[in-house]
Design a protein around this motif. Structure first.
Motif, short mmCIF file in Angstrom:
data_model
loop_
_atom_site.label_atom_id
_atom_site.label_comp_id
_atom_site.label_asym_id
_atom_site.label_seq_id
_atom_site.Cartn_x
_atom_site.Cartn_y
_atom_site.Cartn_z
N ALA A 111 34.56 43.88 49.58
CA ALA A 111 34.85 45.18 48.64
C ALA A 111 33.99 46.03 48.57
O ALA A 111 32.90 45.95 49.15
N TYR A 142 40.40 46.47 49.30
CA TYR A 142 40.09 47.80 48.66
C TYR A 142 41.06 48.69 48.91
O TYR A 142 41.55 49.55 48.31
N HIS A 155 35.27 47.68 43.46
CA HIS A 155 34.96 46.34 42.56
C HIS A 155 33.76 46.65 42.07
O HIS A 155 32.63 47.22 42.53
N LEU A 188 35.07 41.24 41.43
CA LEU A 188 35.54 40.68 42.75
C LEU A 188 35.36 38.97 42.46
O LEU A 188 36.46 38.27 43.05
#
Length: 257
Positions: free
Chosen positions: A141, A112, A186, A191
């Motif tokens: 994420a 991230y 995401h 992802l």
């Protein structure tokens, strides 16, 4: 990528991040639960972007050989003091470890912070390079829906936030409107696609906290112990449900090299 050493120098202590809020405590419990379920026997773990060693600590206590890499020198110095943990300054996009040298790579922070898709691809490629054949990737994420769930539940989602909240849902580009720093958020599908595109197989994405996490925050830290069991049951029931997986604040991808 944001100047992370400067950001974390000004931010609240990273070692306390998973203790300060009810959803942080839930995130820790669920991350540990999901990772532990996939580790059999003692393994070599490379904790990339591992911060001050919140997860490295319990992994070492469980008997695993843990080396932590982080871009923030103060985090590395703190993690290196943990029993059974070694640590060094490094970048997820350019790891110093040899090819095929570890059994597990944790990427619980880098994806991230790497707002460029090319940078995320490089970090995933490096993780695959240092993993042995069949080794396990665990990549975290932030969900694009964190902000709308947090602000909508807490009562602060007003006209001034509608644009930024809609923007992160549409693009994944988070601008800092509810704190933290500029990052990429995401969807579960995105992802999974990024991990698969890096050459990993058996990709599975789980929701970490489940959909009850914003209610825990509203109830407050004093109510956490009374409510956490129900929140955990909720998270487990729907952690791969395609209709609810993105309601978690964080997503966790598991895959094999």
């Amino acid at each position: 990528m944001t100047d992370l050493p400067r950001h974390y120098a000004d931010a609240p202590a990273e070692r306390e991040r998973l203790l300060r809020s009810p959803h942080g405590r839930l995130e820790f419990l669920r991350t540990r639960e999901l990772v532990r379920a996939r580790l059999t026997g003692a393994v070599r773990v490379l904790d990339v972007g591992g911060g001050t060693g919140v997860h490295a600590r319990w992994l070492a206590e469980d008997g695993h050989a843990v080396h932590l890499v982080d871009v923030v020198p103060s985090h590395v110095a703190e993690a290196a003091r943990l029993p059974g943990v070694t640590a060094s300054v490094g970048d997820a996009r350019h790891l110093a470890e040899p090819d095929g040298s570890v059994d597990v790579v944790l990427l619980l922070g880098p994806l991230y912070h790497l707002v460029s898709a090319d940078d995320r691809a490089r970090a995933l490629a490096e993780a695959r390079r240092v993993l042995r054949a069949g080794g396990l990737l665990v990549a975290a994420a932030i969900s694009r829906y964190l902000s709308v769930l947090e602000t909508g539940t807490s009562g602060v989602l007003g006209p001034d936030l509608l644009g930024p909240v809609a923007g992160v849902i549409a693009t994944g580009r988070y601008d800092g409107h509810v704190g933290f720093t500029e990052t990429h958020w995401h969807t579960a599908g995105e992802l999974a696609d990024e991990v698969a595109a890096a050459g990993f197989g058996d990709v599975a994405v789980h929701g970490v906290e489940g959909p009850a996490w914003p209610a825990l925050d509203v109830a407050g830290i004093d109510e956490f112990d009374a409510r956490v069991a129900a929140a955990l049951h909720c998270a487990r029931l729907v952690d791969q449900d395609p209709l609810l997986v993105n309601a978690s604040a964080h997503l966790l991808a598991f895959a094999h090299a």
